[in-house]
Scaffold this motif. Structure first.
Motif, PDB file in Angstrom:
ATOM      1  N   GLY A  57       0.840  -1.189   0.000  1.00  0.00           N
ATOM      2  CA  GLY A  57       0.000   0.000   0.000  1.00  0.00           C
ATOM      3  C   GLY A  57       0.869   1.231   0.000  1.00  0.00           C
ATOM      4  N   ASP A  58       0.301   2.325  -0.426  1.00  0.00           N
ATOM      5  CA  ASP A  58       1.042   3.574  -0.514  1.00  0.00           C
ATOM      6  C   ASP A  58       1.403   4.078   0.878  1.00  0.00           C
ATOM      7  N   VAL A  59       2.332   5.030   0.929  1.00  0.00           N
ATOM      8  CA  VAL A  59       2.697   5.675   2.183  1.00  0.00           C
ATOM      9  C   VAL A  59       1.437   6.262   2.823  1.00  0.00           C
ATOM     10  N   GLY A  60       1.196   5.919   4.099  1.00  0.00           N
ATOM     11  CA  GLY A  60       0.048   6.474   4.800  1.00  0.00           C
ATOM     12  C   GLY A  60      -1.271   5.786   4.528  1.00  0.00           C
ATOM     13  N   SER A  61      -1.249   4.620   3.871  1.00  0.00           N
ATOM     14  CA  SER A  61      -2.500   3.938   3.525  1.00  0.00           C
ATOM     15  C   SER A  61      -3.059   3.105   4.680  1.00  0.00           C
ATOM     16  N   GLY A  62      -2.262   2.923   5.749  1.00  0.00           N
ATOM     17  CA  GLY A  62      -2.765   2.203   6.918  1.00  0.00           C
ATOM     18  C   GLY A  62      -2.445   0.730   6.946  1.00  0.00           C
ATOM     19  N   LYS A  63      -1.235   0.359   6.515  1.00  0.00           N
ATOM     20  CA  LYS A  63      -0.831  -1.056   6.546  1.00  0.00           C
ATOM     21  C   LYS A  63      -0.607  -1.527   7.983  1.00  0.00           C
ATOM     22  N   THR A  64      -0.050  -0.640   8.824  1.00  0.00           N
ATOM     23  CA  THR A  64       0.312  -1.044  10.182  1.00  0.00           C
ATOM     24  C   THR A  64      -0.908  -1.468  10.984  1.00  0.00           C
ATOM     25  N   ILE A  65      -2.018  -0.758  10.853  1.00  0.00           N
ATOM     26  CA  ILE A  65      -3.207  -1.125  11.622  1.00  0.00           C
ATOM     27  C   ILE A  65      -3.796  -2.447  11.115  1.00  0.00           C
ATOM     28  N   VAL A  66      -3.654  -2.718   9.818  1.00  0.00           N
ATOM     29  CA  VAL A  66      -4.084  -4.016   9.277  1.00  0.00           C
ATOM     30  C   VAL A  66      -3.253  -5.138   9.912  1.00  0.00           C
ATOM     31  N   ALA A  67      -1.931  -4.918  10.015  1.00  0.00           N
ATOM     32  CA  ALA A  67      -1.058  -5.905  10.653  1.00  0.00           C
ATOM     33  C   ALA A  67      -1.437  -6.076  12.122  1.00  0.00           C
ATOM     34  N   ALA A  68      -1.797  -4.974  12.784  1.00  0.00           N
ATOM     35  CA  ALA A  68      -2.192  -5.039  14.195  1.00  0.00           C
ATOM     36  C   ALA A  68      -3.451  -5.894  14.362  1.00  0.00           C
ATOM     37  N   ILE A  69      -4.398  -5.747  13.449  1.00  0.00           N
ATOM     38  CA  ILE A  69      -5.627  -6.546  13.512  1.00  0.00           C
ATOM     39  C   ILE A  69      -5.301  -8.031  13.343  1.00  0.00           C
ATOM     40  N   ALA A  70      -4.395  -8.340  12.405  1.00  0.00           N
ATOM     41  CA  ALA A  70      -3.997  -9.734  12.186  1.00  0.00           C
ATOM     42  C   ALA A  70      -3.304 -10.302  13.424  1.00  0.00           C
ATOM     43  N   LEU A  71      -2.425  -9.506  14.054  1.00  0.00           N
ATOM     44  CA  LEU A  71      -1.721  -9.950  15.256  1.00  0.00           C
ATOM     45  C   LEU A  71      -2.704 -10.149  16.416  1.00  0.00           C
TER      46      LEU A  71
END
Length: 682
Positions: A285-299
């Protein structure tokens, strides 16, 4: 499945003895098949022209009679210049050949030769790239040029290919089903191979290349899809019992709503985690698209399913940032987050490792320290690697081995078109966040020349006086004699003097981890207003108060890297700016600067970057599995790649592909790749 076809050794070809066979092997040519697939990389056009019609510096071919004895002159170390006068039509010209002294004895007075080279009209001179006795072959005006080596000339390779067509034309087998050839109006395999070696015109060559490129892509994609399908049916991965209601409550409790793109990729990831096969997914995803929160949900989903999760990031600064963020999200639910980096030592480290082994730590965040032997998980179910291209293949694989076939999620902020991502990253599935959260202000980007640096510093002062902060990025740490580019130490000194009322700090790769952490921490706490840095600040650092990014010698960076750097600002509510300082003398450099100023779309920029740099440079030499095609180009031939991928996906999932006779040649290719097991479909 039919028995694999026999591959005839190259020494069976007339004229190939042991010595020549050995030389050919150095070129990767061991069989007749290899020779047919050793395609030219360009063609010399033998369309004879009158020199009166040839433009200055134009490539041309002439026929003429030698009018003088050749003169040989040596210069430098083993360099030579051979000159001879030739009468072509009414023109007496000089032909020059560099570093081919052996031709002196073959260029005899009065003999007829064909010469190809660049015409210098003013000097009446032809600098020859090729010369041979007699007139050109009447069969074709196009002559293939191959990559040659010591002991084998281009002419010899041409002769060998011609002999192979005479001696073993039946070695070229049609491997595409008739339905595909008809649907796409493709040239037959034998005709395409013959044409790619000895084309008669441009259109014929185009059609031959179109056929062979599609075939290359289809065979490659079939291997990828068959391998992926076999892994899925093996069902040997972690199968989590995903608590969807609990995950939904976690999402609803977030201080913001997910975008539709984030919701889509969360569902893709959770579906894989709940399946019996091991997930192997790329989240881009582009810069600032919110990948980290998606990873947090998976974790979070892994933790409530009774499994541990690991998040590996490239820097200590980023690891600390993620650990703090995840701890804030997970602590209310009783999920424990740990941090492991090189700085975590002694008693603290021992306590952490014991807690991990006992299962008391649910999510572990860290750098490559996670892959050290003493790091033992009790029940690892999910591995997330952020900015996966920063880690080597062995590092990524070592973390996977900490569990029993855990699910794997790679993340990257260098987005590329989906089909290209699926093809480059091999057996991975790809999830793409192609939507940015609403409400973000577009970062205004300007390209300026370095001579107006004083105006840029004045603009910076205005931002700082409003309580904002600025990044200043330089490509080098210290002055270099090789590159005339700004360096971080000089820029730091200059800005410290130009902005005495503000605190300026310096950060680069040669600092110790503790020194880097101290500089970054001071910047995050607003104790430092200007951070002069090399690209160590590129990935993931989150300072919402920073509103200005200045990049010296911006034309030295790739487009994707520039976009990553620009993404360090624009994380707060105020208007942010990116200023590209570059004199940009070449057209490529100017084009890069124009593109950066015109668009903030990372997908578009990475597409342009791929075109400018090519796949090899873009992905880097460390990228494992980047395919090396003989003819196909994943960027230039992207449409064909998309068609071939769709065809391969449909074929592998069909019962007919694995059993019908018309697909036997394609299945044979898979068998030769080691994929011999038939996929059993429901």
């Amino acid at each position: 499945m039919k028995a694999p076809r026999l591959h005839i050794p190259i020494h069976y070809l007339k004229g190939v003895g042991p010595r020549l066979a050995g030389d050919l092997e150095h070129l990767g040519i061991k069989t007749i098949d290899d020779l047919f697939a050793y395609y030219p990389y360009r063609y010399d056009e033998y369309e004879l022209k009158d020199l009166a019609e040839v433009n200055d510096q134009e490539q041309t071919t002439i026929v003429g009679k030698i009018q003088s004895e050749p003169l040989l002159h040596y210069y430098g170390k083993k360099k030579s210049r051979l000159t001879v006068r030739i009468l072509s039509g009414k023109y007496l010209i000089q032909v020059v050949l560099f570093n081919r002294p052996f031709l002196k004895r073959t260029l005899t007075l009065g003999s007829v030769v064909t010469v190809t080279g660049k015409w210098d009209r003013n000097r009446a001179m032809l600098t020859a790239s090729e010369i041979h006795a007699g007139e050109p072959d009447p069969g074709s005006k196009w002559s293939p040029v191959y990559t040659a080596c010591s002991g084998i000339s281009v002419r010899k390779l041409r002769a060998l290919v011609k002999q192979a067509f005479i001696q073993y034309p039946d070695c070229i087998k049609e491997n595409l089903p008739a339905a595909f050839i008809e649907r796409y109006r493709l040239t037959g395999k034998r005709e395409a191979v013959r044409t790619i070696h000895f084309p008669e015109d441009q259109e014929q060559l185009r059609q031959a290349r179109r056929r062979l490129v599609y075939e290359e892509f289809l065979l490659y994609e079939l291997k990828l899809h068959a391998y992926k399908q076999l892994k899925r049916v093996s069902q040997n991965g972690v199968q989590m019992n995903i608590d969807r209601p609990a995950v939904q409550k976690f999402i609803e409790a977030l201080p913001f709503a997910l975008t539709a793109a984030q919701e889509r990729v969360v569902n893709e990831i959770l579906s894989d985690m709940g399946a019996a096969f091991s997930m192997n997914r790329l989240l881009q995803g582009d810069v600032g698209s919110g990948k980290t929160i998606v990873a947090a949900i998976a974790l979070y989903a892994a933790a409530v399913s009774g499994y541990q999760g690991a998040l590996m990031v490239p820097t200590e600064i980023l690891a600390e940032q993620h650990a703090d963020q995840l701890d804030g999200l997970f602590a209310p639910y009783g999920i424990t987050t740990g941090l492991l980096t090189g700085s975590v030592r002694g008693k603290r480290r021992g306590t952490l490792l014991r807690g991990l082994a006992e299962g008391k730590i649910n999510v572990l965040v860290g750098t490559h320290a996670l892959i050290q032997p003493e790091v033992i998980f009790r029940k690892l179910g999910l591995v997330v690697t952020d900015e996966q291209h920063r880690f080597g293949v062995r590092q990524r694989g070592a973390l996977r081995l900490k569990g029993k076939e855990p699910d794997i999620l790679y993340m990257t902020a260098t987005p590329i078109p989906r089909t290209l991502a699926l093809s480059v990253f091999g057996d991975m599935d790809v999830s793409t966040i192609d939507q940015l959260p609403g409400g973000r202000k577009k970062i205004k980007t300007y390209w300026v020349q370095e001579k107006i640096i004083d105006r840029v510093i004045h603009f910076m002062r205005n931002e700082l006086e409003q309580g904002r902060q600025a990044y200043v990025i330089c490509p080098l740490i210290e002055e270099s004699e090789q590159l005339d580019v700004q360096n971080a130490i000089d820029v730091y000194t200059h800005l410290s003097q130009a902005l005495p009322e503000f605190k300026v700090a310096l950060m680069h790769g040669r600092l110790t981890p503790e020194e880097k952490e101290a500089a970054m921490d001071a910047f995050k706490k607003k104790e430092v207003q200007v951070l002069v840095s090399t690209t160590v600040v590129e990935v993931g650092v989150n300072v919402p108060n920073a509103s200005l990014m200045i990049i010296y010698d911006a034309d030295r960076f790739g487009l994707s890297q520039l976009h990553q750097l620009r993404g360090r600002v624009g994380r707060g509510n105020v208007q942010s700016y990116c200023i590209l300082l570059a004199d940009a003398k070449s057209e490529t450099s100017k084009e890069k600067m124009r593109l950066m100023a015109e668009t903030t779309d990372g997908f578009k920029l990475s597409g342009y970057d791929l075109k400018l740099r090519g796949p090899g440079d873009f992905f880097g030499s460390k990228q494992s599995g980047l395919p090396n095609f003989r003819l196909a180009d994943m960027i230039h031939d992207y449409r064909t790649l998309t068609v071939a991928r769709d065809d391969a996906s449909r074929l592998v999932k069909s019962h007919e592909f694995w059993h019908a006779d018309c697909y036997a040649p394609l299945r044979e290719t898979l068998a030769e790749s080691g994929l011999t097991q038939t996929v059993h479909l429901d």
